[in-house]
Design a protein around this motif. Sequence first.
Motif, PDB file in Angstrom:
ATOM      1  N   ILE A   1      23.499  41.295  47.210  1.00  0.00           N
ATOM      2  CA  ILE A   1      22.632  40.522  46.323  1.00  0.00           C
ATOM      3  C   ILE A   1      22.939  40.859  44.873  1.00  0.00           C
ATOM      4  O   ILE A   1      23.279  39.998  44.081  1.00  0.00           O
ATOM      5  CB  ILE A   1      21.152  40.772  46.670  1.00  0.00           C
ATOM      6  N   SER A   2      22.825  42.125  44.523  1.00  0.00           N
ATOM      7  CA  SER A   2      23.283  42.556  43.207  1.00  0.00           C
ATOM      8  C   SER A   2      24.640  43.209  43.408  1.00  0.00           C
ATOM      9  O   SER A   2      24.937  43.737  44.477  1.00  0.00           O
ATOM     10  CB  SER A   2      22.295  43.551  42.591  1.00  0.00           C
ATOM     11  N   ARG A   3      25.471  43.173  42.409  1.00  0.00           N
ATOM     12  CA  ARG A   3      26.842  43.641  42.559  1.00  0.00           C
ATOM     13  C   ARG A   3      27.145  44.751  41.567  1.00  0.00           C
ATOM     14  O   ARG A   3      26.770  44.683  40.404  1.00  0.00           O
ATOM     15  CB  ARG A   3      27.797  42.480  42.324  1.00  0.00           C
TER      16      ARG A   3
END
Length: 163
Positions: free
Chosen positions: A99-101
């Motif tokens: 989702i977040s990288r």
Amino acid sequence: MKLLIFTKIQQIMNYIENNLQTGEEIKYVAKLHFLMFVQPLVFLLLGWWLYGSETGVLHYGGMFLLFIGVVSLVQRLLVKIGSAYAVTNKRVVLKTGVISRKAVDLVLAKCEGLHIKQSIWGRIFGFGTIMITTGGVTSSYPFIADSLAFRRKINTQIGKLKV
């Protein structure tokens, strides 16, 4: 299952290939070790065993362990799905997250420190934590399968730059 693994490998390669620079070639792609799933499986098995108990406290303890096991398993599956670690002829590419990288592109010429931490289990089963230091910031990447080969590939590419 094979289709899922093939799709995952293809996604990793797509991320890496989509971020290659001109004249850059992939030299090594690291994988995560399957033992990262041991802890959640232990929680699930112990939780299932305790859940079947007729004693109220043990029954609820089993439910709690089942919950912790499921959360831990999902978290580690997301790490497995969202991770890509590669060495190219110009840099090291480290990407985590679904989702977040979090992505680190370490130019080989600027490599300051590369450390490998292996527990006893890591030495026996062939995995470790890679710690990369750049500009005073240290990033850790656990459960890298054959972490020594990953370090060797990085050092080989750094050696080729200096020739």
